[in-house]
Write an enzyme that holds these catalytic residues in place. Sequence first.
Site, PDB file in Angstrom:
ATOM      1  N   GLY A  50       0.752  -1.249   0.000  1.00 36.83           N
ATOM      2  CA  GLY A  50       0.000   0.000   0.000  1.00 36.83           C
ATOM      3  C   GLY A  50       0.784   1.303   0.000  1.00 36.83           C
ATOM      4  O   GLY A  50       0.219   2.362   0.241  1.00 36.83           O
ATOM      5  N   TRP A  62       2.057   2.973  -2.557  1.00 34.75           N
ATOM      6  CA  TRP A  62       1.594   3.901  -3.617  1.00 34.75           C
ATOM      7  C   TRP A  62       0.258   4.516  -3.192  1.00 34.75           C
ATOM      8  O   TRP A  62       0.019   5.701  -3.405  1.00 34.75           O
ATOM      9  CB  TRP A  62       1.452   3.162  -4.955  1.00 34.75           C
ATOM     10  N   ASP A  83      -5.924  -5.463  -4.959  1.00 33.25           N
ATOM     11  CA  ASP A  83      -4.838  -6.461  -4.915  1.00 33.25           C
ATOM     12  C   ASP A  83      -5.431  -7.837  -4.644  1.00 33.25           C
ATOM     13  O   ASP A  83      -6.499  -7.955  -4.041  1.00 33.25           O
ATOM     14  CB  ASP A  83      -3.804  -6.131  -3.830  1.00 33.25           C
ATOM     15  N   ASP A  97      -8.876  -9.589  -8.416  1.00 29.19           N
ATOM     16  CA  ASP A  97      -7.929  -9.887  -9.483  1.00 29.19           C
ATOM     17  C   ASP A  97      -8.111  -8.846 -10.596  1.00 29.19           C
ATOM     18  O   ASP A  97      -9.237  -8.631 -11.056  1.00 29.19           O
ATOM     19  CB  ASP A  97      -8.266 -11.299  -9.992  1.00 29.19           C
ATOM     20  N   ASP A 146       1.672  -1.124 -10.097  1.00 34.21           N
ATOM     21  CA  ASP A 146       3.034  -1.544  -9.738  1.00 34.21           C
ATOM     22  C   ASP A 146       3.057  -3.066  -9.615  1.00 34.21           C
ATOM     23  O   ASP A 146       3.820  -3.628  -8.845  1.00 34.21           O
ATOM     24  CB  ASP A 146       3.394  -0.855  -8.407  1.00 34.21           C
ATOM     25  N   LYS A 178       4.373  -0.665 -14.191  1.00 34.90           N
ATOM     26  CA  LYS A 178       5.721  -1.238 -14.156  1.00 34.90           C
ATOM     27  C   LYS A 178       5.938  -2.180 -15.347  1.00 34.90           C
ATOM     28  O   LYS A 178       5.050  -2.946 -15.711  1.00 34.90           O
ATOM     29  CB  LYS A 178       5.883  -2.032 -12.854  1.00 34.90           C
TER      30      LYS A 178
END
Length: 308
Positions: free
Chosen positions: A53, A55, A79, A95, A120, A160
């Site tokens: 957590g 970010w 998440d 998901d 990320d 990312k």
Amino acid sequence: MGKTSKDKRDIYYRQAKEEGYRARSAFKLLQIDQIFHILDGVNRVVDLCAAPGSWSQVLSKRLYENSPNKDDVKIVAVDLQAMAPLPGVKQLQGDITKLSTAEEIIAYFDDKKAQLVVCDGAPDVTGLHDIDEYIQSQLLLAALSITTHILMDGGKFVAKIFRGKDTSFLYSQLRVFFKKVSIAKPASSRNSSIEAFVVCEDYSPPCGYVPQMIDPMVNDVQVSAEQTDSPVNRSIVPFVVCGDLRNFDSDMSYSLKSEDGKEYEYKEVVQKPISPAYKEILEKTKNLSLKHQNYLIKEEASAFQENE
Ligand code: SAM
């Protein structure tokens, strides 16, 4: 190895604990923002693959500080894993490859779309670069496809990637959806790591594009490069280093003594994992000798490999 050695080797790990962040990744988002100003003027933001957590912490701090009307601020963190609560952040344990997750996000935004989506996300790395790069690119495609459902026109997407031979292909896929795509390397991301971030600005999907979800391991996003105004296969990928010389070098070790002479004080991590993957095996082995523990861990690992 003493418990202070990671503090010495990893200045961003130490700084994260000092500034109350749950992970050193917080600095990556902050440094990307220093250059691209992705957090300016946004109220509705989605943090994909958000646990633990850090970010979301950055988003919540910046958005609530900057927004003239705090009631307009809506942040959703998604998440697979459970995440300890954060004030002002709506959490969805789900998901990112599922349509239901996109629907829950839109419902939380009262049928409005997000202005910014960040991701990320990372699968468990194997250490084999080609495999890690491939799995990461599939997760990025999953993030992109959920983003096509939840991002408003003109919105931004940051995610990312692992740089490798397919980077230009990924870049071309992103250019189909965004007018500007850059690759950013924050100073807090180690030079030795193949990690970087795509910063995609001005979301404008091809005319007639119908958002779709992909199963990352099975198929790709179906788009045609011909639908864009400009040919994407010949453009040069802008590579932007984020963070200036005032930022610490993530590949260096720093003394624990601060420059202003302040005594170093060891700090615990801000938020321990609440449901780590290794919890079950620790439970099973807690009353056993070290030798017996190692034996059971090895047994478990080989049973897992046989089942794969
Ligand atoms: N940005 C986070 C922070 O600052 O604390 C760190 C994210 S961590 C590097 C990567 C996360 O991706 C993990 O928590 C993992 O559970 C999540 N993840 C991987 N695949 C996912 C998926 N399909 N859906 C949702 N989360 C996923």
